[in-house]
Scaffold this motif. Structure first.
Motif, PDB file in Angstrom:
ATOM      1  N   TYR A 171       0.830  -1.198   0.000  1.00  0.00           N
ATOM      2  CA  TYR A 171       0.000   0.000   0.000  1.00  0.00           C
ATOM      3  C   TYR A 171       0.866   1.251   0.000  1.00  0.00           C
ATOM      4  O   TYR A 171       2.065   1.199   0.256  1.00  0.00           O
ATOM      5  N   SER A 172       0.213   2.372  -0.203  1.00  0.00           N
ATOM      6  CA  SER A 172       0.860   3.650   0.075  1.00  0.00           C
ATOM      7  C   SER A 172       0.861   3.827   1.592  1.00  0.00           C
ATOM      8  O   SER A 172       0.170   3.099   2.320  1.00  0.00           O
ATOM      9  N   PHE A 173       1.606   4.801   2.085  1.00  0.00           N
ATOM     10  CA  PHE A 173       1.660   5.028   3.526  1.00  0.00           C
ATOM     11  C   PHE A 173       0.281   5.403   4.065  1.00  0.00           C
ATOM     12  O   PHE A 173      -0.142   4.912   5.122  1.00  0.00           O
ATOM     13  N   ASP A 174      -0.446   6.245   3.350  1.00  0.00           N
ATOM     14  CA  ASP A 174      -1.782   6.646   3.799  1.00  0.00           C
ATOM     15  C   ASP A 174      -2.738   5.454   3.829  1.00  0.00           C
ATOM     16  O   ASP A 174      -3.573   5.336   4.736  1.00  0.00           O
ATOM     17  N   GLU A 175      -2.615   4.573   2.856  1.00  0.00           N
ATOM     18  CA  GLU A 175      -3.460   3.376   2.839  1.00  0.00           C
ATOM     19  C   GLU A 175      -3.121   2.461   4.012  1.00  0.00           C
ATOM     20  O   GLU A 175      -4.010   1.840   4.607  1.00  0.00           O
ATOM     21  N   LEU A 176      -1.843   2.394   4.351  1.00  0.00           N
ATOM     22  CA  LEU A 176      -1.439   1.588   5.502  1.00  0.00           C
ATOM     23  C   LEU A 176      -2.052   2.132   6.785  1.00  0.00           C
ATOM     24  O   LEU A 176      -2.557   1.369   7.619  1.00  0.00           O
ATOM     25  N   LEU A 177      -2.035   3.447   6.947  1.00  0.00           N
ATOM     26  CA  LEU A 177      -2.623   4.046   8.148  1.00  0.00           C
ATOM     27  C   LEU A 177      -4.105   3.710   8.259  1.00  0.00           C
ATOM     28  O   LEU A 177      -4.614   3.450   9.358  1.00  0.00           O
ATOM     29  N   LEU A 178      -4.797   3.701   7.137  1.00  0.00           N
ATOM     30  CA  LEU A 178      -6.215   3.350   7.143  1.00  0.00           C
ATOM     31  C   LEU A 178      -6.401   1.898   7.573  1.00  0.00           C
ATOM     32  O   LEU A 178      -7.293   1.586   8.369  1.00  0.00           O
ATOM     33  N   GLU A 179      -5.553   1.015   7.066  1.00  0.00           N
ATOM     34  CA  GLU A 179      -5.628  -0.395   7.454  1.00  0.00           C
ATOM     35  C   GLU A 179      -5.412  -0.551   8.959  1.00  0.00           C
ATOM     36  O   GLU A 179      -6.127  -1.297   9.631  1.00  0.00           O
ATOM     37  N   ILE A 180      -4.433   0.153   9.493  1.00  0.00           N
ATOM     38  CA  ILE A 180      -4.145   0.070  10.927  1.00  0.00           C
ATOM     39  C   ILE A 180      -5.334   0.570  11.743  1.00  0.00           C
ATOM     40  O   ILE A 180      -5.730  -0.043  12.736  1.00  0.00           O
ATOM     41  N   SER A 181      -5.915   1.672  11.303  1.00  0.00           N
ATOM     42  CA  SER A 181      -7.011   2.281  12.062  1.00  0.00           C
ATOM     43  C   SER A 181      -8.281   1.440  12.054  1.00  0.00           C
ATOM     44  O   SER A 181      -9.185   1.678  12.862  1.00  0.00           O
ATOM     45  N   THR A 182      -8.358   0.466  11.150  1.00  0.00           N
ATOM     46  CA  THR A 182      -9.550  -0.386  11.097  1.00  0.00           C
ATOM     47  C   THR A 182      -9.347  -1.731  11.795  1.00  0.00           C
ATOM     48  O   THR A 182     -10.254  -2.565  11.801  1.00  0.00           O
ATOM     49  N   LEU A 183      -8.159  -1.945  12.378  1.00  0.00           N
ATOM     50  CA  LEU A 183      -7.960  -3.157  13.173  1.00  0.00           C
ATOM     51  C   LEU A 183      -8.861  -3.087  14.403  1.00  0.00           C
ATOM     52  O   LEU A 183      -9.176  -2.000  14.899  1.00  0.00           O
ATOM     53  N   ARG A 184      -9.258  -4.234  14.911  1.00  0.00           N
ATOM     54  CA  ARG A 184     -10.143  -4.242  16.077  1.00  0.00           C
ATOM     55  C   ARG A 184      -9.448  -3.608  17.282  1.00  0.00           C
ATOM     56  O   ARG A 184      -8.225  -3.591  17.381  1.00  0.00           O
ATOM     57  N   ARG A 185     -10.226  -3.100  18.193  1.00  0.00           N
ATOM     58  CA  ARG A 185      -9.691  -2.471  19.393  1.00  0.00           C
ATOM     59  C   ARG A 185      -8.850  -3.468  20.186  1.00  0.00           C
ATOM     60  O   ARG A 185      -9.183  -4.644  20.297  1.00  0.00           O
ATOM     61  N   HIS A 186      -7.733  -3.005  20.711  1.00  0.00           N
ATOM     62  CA  HIS A 186      -6.814  -3.796  21.534  1.00  0.00           C
ATOM     63  C   HIS A 186      -6.099  -4.904  20.760  1.00  0.00           C
ATOM     64  O   HIS A 186      -5.460  -5.769  21.367  1.00  0.00           O
TER      65      HIS A 186
END
Length: 222
Positions: free
Chosen positions: A55-70
């Protein structure tokens, strides 16, 4: 990002891979025993480095932010933090990554030297909840890194290491449970603990283990 890793050491957690040009020129294992430069991971890493996967860096950040809590996840099973210049971590991007991780339990390791500028970036990421471990190449260097008081520390060990040891300054070094087959990252999570006092040791492995071991013993000789 792979959301469910098939790596037996990490267990089924999300993991990322960053292109090889992220690795600092000062890493002693670069082209000299790095485990990620051999085996199946090397094939995947090559594809990421050549831009055929990922991914691009921005796409990676989106992927990280959609991981489940904790969620526990590992950044960079191969590769390192994004550089601003050779040997210099891009502090802004690292902060953005740490912010995307908020509410999750991300961790990584870096071979960037703890220069004043890099220490600022690493300290900020750890304060924001994203654990960055400083990777040392010897027990003596592990002591030096911990003396900075910036981040937790890990260290490479000889391939035969199976028992806990101590640094020259007397600090406790435990052997990674995943390396001995007693657990995986999912069921351990010690590398994500930013306030731990123990150093985590990783026995060298892969086809370059002997070269890594040589670096370790070169550093410990007086």
């Amino acid at each position: 990002m792979v959301r469910v890793s098939r790596n037996r050491k990490t267990g089924p957690i999300p993991v990322t891979t960053t292109s090889a040009n992220s690795c600092p020129p000062t890493c002693g294992f670069k082209g000299n025993g790095c485990y990620a430069q051999s085996g199946p991971l090397a094939i995947h890493w090559k594809c990421v480095s050549e831009g055929r996967r990922g991914y691009s860096f921005d796409e990676l950040l989106l992927e990280i932010s959609t991981l489940r809590r904790h969620a526990l996840w590992r950044h960079n099973q191969a590769g390192d933090l994004t550089p601003e210049a050779p040997g210099v971590i891009d502090g802004r991007k690292l902060t953005r990554l740490a912010m995307a991780n908020r509410g999750r339990r991300g961790f990584t390791y870096t071979h960037y030297l703890p220069t004043p500028a890099n220490r600022i970036a690493i300290r900020q990421a750890n304060r924001l909840g994203f654990t960055v471990n400083l990777s040392a190449e010897s027990l003596r260097q592990a002591d030096e890194y911990l003396d900075h008081g910036v981040a937790p520390v890990v260290v490479v060990l000889p391939p035969s290491a199976v028992k806990a040891t101590r640094t020259p300054a007397g600090r406790h070094v435990i052997v990674c449970p995943a390396s001995t087959g007693n657990a995986d990252c999912l069921n351990c999570g010690i590398c994500q603990q930013r306030d731990r006092t123990s150093i985590v040791g990783f026995p060298a492995h892969g086809s370059g283990a002997k070269r890594v071991e040589a670096i370790f013993f070169k550093e410990v000789r007086p």
